[in-house]
Design an enzyme around this catalytic site. Structure first.
Site, PDB file in Angstrom:
ATOM      1  CB  CYS A 139      22.445  50.510 -10.851  1.00 49.26           C
ATOM      2  SG  CYS A 139      20.674  50.846 -11.462  1.00 49.26           S
ATOM      3  CB  CYS A 177      10.925  58.122 -14.569  1.00 56.28           C
ATOM      4  SG  CYS A 177      10.926  57.409 -16.198  1.00 56.28           S
ATOM      5  CB  CYS A 228       8.621  51.388 -13.028  1.00 55.95           C
ATOM      6  SG  CYS A 228      10.157  52.142 -12.500  1.00 55.95           S
ATOM      7  CD  GLU A 258      14.320  56.241 -21.451  1.00 54.22           C
ATOM      8  OE1 GLU A 258      15.342  56.313 -22.418  1.00 54.22           O
ATOM      9  OE2 GLU A 258      13.625  55.121 -21.323  1.00 54.22           O
ATOM     10  CB  SER A 313      18.552  50.599 -20.030  1.00 57.08           C
ATOM     11  OG  SER A 313      17.295  49.949 -19.906  1.00 57.08           O
ATOM     12  CG  ASN A 329      13.492  43.233  -8.765  1.00 52.58           C
ATOM     13  OD1 ASN A 329      13.666  42.107  -8.199  1.00 52.58           O
ATOM     14  ND2 ASN A 329      14.094  43.762  -9.934  1.00 52.58           N
TER      15      ASN A 329
END
Length: 435
Positions: free
Chosen positions: A166, A173, A180, A237, A270, A372
């Site tokens: 990942c 971000c 998040c 992002e 993503s 999470n």
């Protein structure tokens, strides 16, 4: 929008509900939890709306690295240094195949030019500050310090038959999603193409050294292990750093010595829903996997849960996602973090299924994932019963749905948990001082 006038606890009257299984008596009466940042202050404009950062601040980028350049550009640079262009292929193999930037190991290069070439092509990028290990050694979270002191994280995971990394694409971000952890500090800057790729090269080095739960025996047709799946689900992002991310993807799939020689089908990009960039990605005509982090099927909730929805609404983003499928033939993944009493109501599962099926069949796969939690947040994942009902409802509508496995929660390495803490910053500063 006045948050006090929101009424998320019932479906819009225009949306027909479809019962795919009996609902418990109290399910319809479950409260609607409003999205808001817990444990940190969400950056907002004077009107109280969460701010969005699409452009990276104008800050210094790292020096040009070999991985920033196409092979022809590397060859031209080698010629400028007064050497034959085939040296560029040798340098590329050292980096992408042998995972080294150490001139002492480049014994096929002229001894009196090795240091010069290494300095020209391999400026420092990522320095490992810390690694945390969990899942019996099958998951590693790395904390990296970049050339300017910025901190990013990446997570290496071993699964049966594959190794996934990942990767981060930005320092911080700018999408400002309240659930998040990464968005808490906003966007520091975009990462360079080489900084993105160096996460893979360094992960491959760790694997080769036996750092991911041992190494597989080679021989008899078995090749050395390496990262074979990439997910752009780390910090940032990806589509807000479009050019550098796509350059990195091209290097990943380019055969050696141009790049890493990975399969495009093993790469997932993503996004939270930058619709024009999704359409642009489709027109690249590269068979990567595209994942849309939707998290709510109705604009009323998604406006608050995913602030970029104020720019591109649910239907516009889903239309762009369907365009990706039509253009590439690649099935789209819908990511959906299930948050207790916020977005996990049965009618939302039905509405999501209706919106997806309205665009056709067989074009999409839904990946719900239990939330999470992040430090200080009162939000939590949906109960097992509610999760099961949500998944069953979408499956019953004929849409493949798989509850996604999550790794690294114990080390804050799961989706939405990647953030440089104050302790990380202190450790990085101490590390830099000691170095």
């Amino acid at each position: 929008m006045d948050p006090n006038k929101l009424n998320h606890d019932r479906a819009p009257e225009s949306t027909p509900l479809r019962k795919t299984r009996p609902r418990s008596a109290d399910a319809a009466a479950r409260p609607q939890v409003r999205p808001k940042a817990e444990g940190w202050k969400q950056i907002a404009d004077p009107d109280g709306r969460p701010t969005l950062q699409f452009a990276s601040p104008r800050v210094k980028q790292p020096a040009t690295h070999l991985a920033d350049l196409a092979l022809a550009e590397r060859e031209a640079k080698v010629v400028e240094l007064g050497l034959p262009k085939f040296r560029a292929k040798q340098l590329s193999k050292h980096y992408f195949e042998h995972r080294t930037t150490d001139p002492e190991q480049m014994t096929d290069l002229p001894k009196d030019r090795r240091d010069e070439l290494a300095a020209a092509f391999f400026p420092p990028l990522l320095t490992e500050v810390k690694r945390l290990v969990t899942d019996d050694g099958d998951t590693i979270k790395f904390l990296w310090r970049l050339f300017d002191g910025a901190l990013v994280e990446s997570v290496l995971m071993r699964y049966p038959g594959r190794i996934t990394l990942c990767v981060s694409s930005q320092c911080g971000c700018g999408m400002n999603c309240p659930f998040c952890a990464t968005g808490q500090a906003g966007l520091t800057r975009n990462m360079s193409t080489a900084e993105i790729l160096d996460q893979i090269v360094q992960a491959n080095r760790v694997i080769a050294e036996g750092g991911l739960g041992g190494t597989r025996r080679v021989g008899n047709g078995a090749e050395p292990e390496r990262v074979n799946n990439i997910v752009f689900m780390g910090m940032g992002e990806p589509l807000a750093n479009y050019k550098r991310v796509m350059n990195a993807v091209h290097r990943m799939i380019a055969p050696s010595p141009e790049g890493l020689g990975m399969s495009a089908r093993g790469i997932t990009v993503s996004t939270v829903g930058l619709a024009p960039a999704i359409r642009k990605l489709a027109d690249e005509n590269i068979p990567i996997t595209f994942a849309l982090s939707l998290h709510a099927p109705d604009d009323q909730l998604r406006d608050e849960l995913i602030p970029v929805n104020s720019r591109w609404k649910v239907d516009e983003v889903l239309d762009a996602a369907y365009h990706y499928y039509e253009t590439t033939g690649r099935r789209v993944s819908i990511e959906y973090a299930l948050i207790k009493d916020m977005n996990d109501h049965g009618w939302r599962a039905d509405l999501l299924a209706d919106k997806l099926n309205a665009r056709g069949r067989g074009w999409v796969h839904v990946n719900p994932i239990p939330l999470n939690p992040t430090p200080g947040s009162i939000w939590t994942s949906s109960t097992r019963e509610v999760t099961r009902e949500f998944v069953d409802r979408i499956n019953a509508a004929g849409i493949p749905t798989t509850l996604r496995d999550t790794r690294g929660k114990e080390i804050d390495g799961a989706c939405g948990q990647l953030v440089a803490t104050e302790q990380d910053v202190a450790e990085a500063e101490a590390f830099a001082s000691a170095g």
